[in-house]
Design an enzyme around this catalytic site. Structure first.
Site, PDB file in Angstrom:
ATOM      1  CG  ASN A  84       9.976 101.812  84.658  1.00 10.21           C
ATOM      2  OD1 ASN A  84      10.658 100.960  84.098  1.00 10.21           O
ATOM      3  ND2 ASN A  84      10.309 102.323  85.828  1.00 10.21           N
ATOM      4  N   GLY A 112      13.781  95.079  87.213  1.00  9.70           N
ATOM      5  CA  GLY A 112      12.447  94.505  87.353  1.00  9.70           C
ATOM      6  C   GLY A 112      12.058  94.328  88.804  1.00  9.70           C
ATOM      7  CB  VAL A 118      11.506  91.528  94.753  1.00  8.32           C
ATOM      8  CG1 VAL A 118      12.095  90.438  95.653  1.00  8.32           C
ATOM      9  CG2 VAL A 118      12.054  92.892  95.160  1.00  8.32           C
ATOM     10  CB  THR A 170      11.245  89.167  87.750  1.00  6.83           C
ATOM     11  OG1 THR A 170       9.838  89.281  87.565  1.00  6.83           O
ATOM     12  CG2 THR A 170      11.889  88.773  86.435  1.00  6.83           C
ATOM     13  N   GLY A 171      13.524  88.979  89.935  1.00  2.00           N
ATOM     14  CA  GLY A 171      14.938  88.969  90.275  1.00  2.00           C
ATOM     15  C   GLY A 171      15.350  87.688  90.981  1.00  2.00           C
ATOM     16  CD  GLU A 228      17.586 100.116  88.511  1.00  3.96           C
ATOM     17  OE1 GLU A 228      16.545 100.811  88.511  1.00  3.96           O
ATOM     18  OE2 GLU A 228      18.513 100.272  87.694  1.00  3.96           O
ATOM     19  CD  GLU A 285      22.295  98.517  86.294  1.00  2.00           C
ATOM     20  OE1 GLU A 285      22.318  97.746  85.326  1.00  2.00           O
ATOM     21  OE2 GLU A 285      21.250  98.906  86.847  1.00  2.00           O
TER      22      GLU A 285
END
Length: 490
Positions: A160, A234, A236, A238-239, A256, A470
Site C-alpha cells: 500500500n 503485512g 496476520v 504472513t506474520g 506490523e 516503530e
C-alpha cells in the site's frame, strides 16, 4: 495513464536485483510481470529472487557489516540525510510510479517520499543516542553497558505504501549500525527498484540491498542464519509464517500486522468533526487498503441515525473512484483482481448475514474504469459483532457501523476481535476521553482524530496486530542488543 502515456524516466531503468553495491540478474533468470491495476494491463517485468539470490544478498550485507558498524554515528547520520534529500528531490516521480503500480492516488502518494525523508532525518539525529549506562558495583569494579548493532536485518514491506515503507524502514537499523536487506511487495515492486537506483550508492557497498520476489524470497530471508532480525509489514497469516520460521533460528521479529480498528463516538462528540473523521479514518483514498483504517464505527444510539445519514451523504462527494494518476482523483483502485474478489466476497457475506447496505457495494459504472480493480466506498449498518465483516480484516473500502447504548457492552464488542492496532475516540469530555483510552485494547489511540502518524510517536499493535514499535526511539533500540562489560580494578 496507460503504458504508452507514461513519461520518460518514471519507470526504473534497471530490471535487476540490487545488492553488494551492484545490479545482478536473478540467478534463476525468472522475471514476473507487474501490472497497472487501473487498467489491468502490463507495466514492467520485475526480477524474482530465489533462495540463492537471498543468500548472495545476505552475504554481501554481512561482509559490509563490520565496517558499517565501525562507521562513526555522525557519518552514518550524514548519509541518511543525503538519502532524505534525494527522496524529496524525486518525490513527484516516485509518487507517480507507485500510483501506476499499486493504484493509490498520486495526490496522496506525493506525501510518502516526504514522510520517509522525515523518518530518515529523525533517525539520523538519533544515531549518537545508542547509549549504554554505568552501574554502581562498589570501589573494586567498573561496570557499564553498551548497545551493539545486531548485524544483517531483513525488512519485508507492504504494497500500500511500498516506497515510503522501504525508505523509512531503512532508517532505524542503519542509524544503529546494521546492514539491511529489503524485500519489495510482490504486487508493487517497481518503486523499490527505483529507490535502489536513487540511494543505493549513497551508502557503502552492501549496506543497503533490495530484492524483489515472492513467498520463497521472504521465506529464505526468515530462514537465513546470517539474518539477525526479520521484520514485516503485512497480513496476520504472513506474520505467523515469518514468526514460525524465525523461531527455528531463535531469531527476533518486529511485526506490523493487520487491524480491525474501532472508532467510538460518544453522545457529546462534535458531530461536524465526527462525520469528517469517520470518512477520513476509513482511508477510502487508498480504497481502505490500510492496516490502521477505522473500519468499525460505534455510534451512540442518540446520534446514530443523524451521523450515519450525514456520513452517507458526504462519502460520495469526497471519495469517488478515479484513475490513480489523475491529480484530481480522491480514491484509487484496489491493487489486484484477487483483492477485488476478496472485497466482493465480504460484501456478499455481509448481505447474507443481515447487514444493511447504506452506500456503495459494487464496482463503479464509469466506462473509464471498467478494466480496472475499482470498487465504490461502501457502508454497512445494522451490524452485529458475530458477522464475518465485523471480525475479519478486509483491507478494502468497507465500513461497518454499529449502534450502542450500554458502554460496558460496547467495549466488550470493541475489544472482542483478535486485532489491536489502532482506535479512535470521539468526545468533548476530557474524563471520558482518558477513560476510553484506557479501555480500548490497541497500541495506538487517537482522540478526536484519525489516521495521522507522527514521527517520534510509537506505532504498533497488540494481540494479532503485531509485535514491537516503530517510528520512534524504541524502533532504534529494536536493532541493538545490550552488552555488559565488567572491569575489576587493580
Amino acid at each position: 495513464m496507460r503504458a504508452h502515456e507514461i513519461p520518460a524516466g518514471i519507470l526504473p531503468a534497471h530490471r535487476q536485483l540490487f545488492y553488494g553495491g551492484d545490479w545482478h540478474e536473478p540467478l534463476a533468470g525468472v522475471y514476473a510481470p507487474t501490472i497497472n491495476p487501473a487498467y489491468d494491463e502490463p507495466l514492467a517485468d520485475a526480477p524474482v529472487a530465489d533462495a540463492r539470490d537471498v543468500d548472495a544478498a545476505v552475504r554481501a550485507a554481512q561482509d559490509a557489516f563490520p565496517a558499517w558498524a565501525a562507521t562513526p554515528p555522525m557519518e552514518r547520520g550524514r548519509m541518511l540525510r543525503r538519502a532524505a534529500d534525494i527522496l524529496r528531490a524525486h518525490a513527484r516521480e516516485l509518487a507517480l510510479l507507485d500510483a501506476l503500480n499499486n493504484g493509490n492516488p498520486v495526490s496522496i502518494l506525493a506525501k510518502d517520499a516526504d514522510f520517509a525523508a522525515d523518518s530518515l532525518e529523525y533517525f539520523a539525529g538519533l544515531a549518537t543516542e545508542v547509549k549504554g549506562e554505568t552501574l554502581p558495583m562498589g570501589p573494586g569494579y567498573l561496570d557499564y553497558t553498551v548497545r551493539e548493532p545486531l548485524g544483517v536485518v531483513a525488512r519485508i514491506v507492504a504494497y500500500n505504501h511500498p516506497l515510503m515503507f522501504a525508505a523509512m524502514r531503512l532508517a532505524a537499523p542503519l542509524a544503529a549500525g546494521n546492514t539491511v536487506v529489503v524485500k519489495s511487495p510482490d504486487q508493487a515492486p517497481l518503486s523499490i527498484i527505483r529507490l535502489a537506483e536513487l540511494i543505493g550508492h549513497v551508502f557503502p557497498k552492501g549496506v543497503v540491498n533490495f530484492l524483489c520476489g515472492s513467498r520463497e524470497c521472504g521465506q529464505a530471508l526468515a530462514e537465513h542464519p546470517l539474518v539477525r532480525k526479520i521484520t514485516l509489514i503485512g497480513g496476520v497469516p504472513t506474520g505467523k509464517s515469518v514468526m514460525k520460521t524465525a523461531a527455528d533460528g531463535l531469531k527476533p521479529v518486529l511485526l506490523e500486522l493487520g487491524g480491525k480498528n474501532a472508532l467510538v463516538a460518544y453522545p457529546d462528540a462534535d458531530l461536524d468533526k465526527l462525520v469528517d473523521g469517520i470518512v477520513g479514518g476509513m482511508n477510502f483514498t487508498w480504497s481502505g487498503q490500510s492496516c490502521g483504517s477505522t473500519s468499525r464505527v460505534f455510534l451512540h444510539d442518540s446520534i446514530h441515525d443523524e451521523v450515519l445519514a450525514r456520513v452517507a451523504e458526504l462519502l460520495p462527494r469526497r471519495h469517488r473512484p478515479g484513475i490513480p494518476t489523475d491529480p484530481a482523483t480522491t480514491m484509487g483502485s484496489l491493487v489486484s483482481r484477487a483483492q477485488l474478489e476478496k472485497v466482493r466476497g465480504f460484501v456478499q457475506s455481509a448481505l447474507d448475514e443481515g447487514g444493511r447496505l447504506v452506500a456503495g457495494g459494487r464496482q463503479p459504472d464509469d466506462p473509464a474504469l471498467r478494466d480496472g480493480f475499482f470498487f465504490e466506498p461502501t457502508i454497512f449498518a445494522d451490524m452485529r459483532p458475530d458477522m464475518r465483516l465485523a471480525r475479519e480484516e478486509v483491507f478494502g473500502p468497507i465500513m461497518s457501523v454499529f449502534r450502542w447504548s450500554d458502554e460496558d457492552a460496547m467495549w466488550a464488542d470493541v475489544n472482542a476481535v483478535d486485532f489491536g492496532l489502532t482506535g479512535s475516540i470521539w468526545t468533548r469530555d476530557l474524563d471520558t476521553a482518558h477513560r476510553a483510552a484506557r479501555r480500548i485494547h490497541t497500541g495506538y489511540v487517537w482522540i478526536n482524530n484519525t489516521s495521522q502518524h507522527f514521527i517520534g510517536a510509537p506505532f504498533g499493535g497488540v494481540k494479532q496486530s503485531g509485535i514491537g514499535r516503530e517510528e520512534c526511539f524504541e524502533e532504534l533500540l529494536e536493532f541493538t542488543y545490550t552488552k555488559n562489560v565488567n572491569l575489576k580494578l587493580g
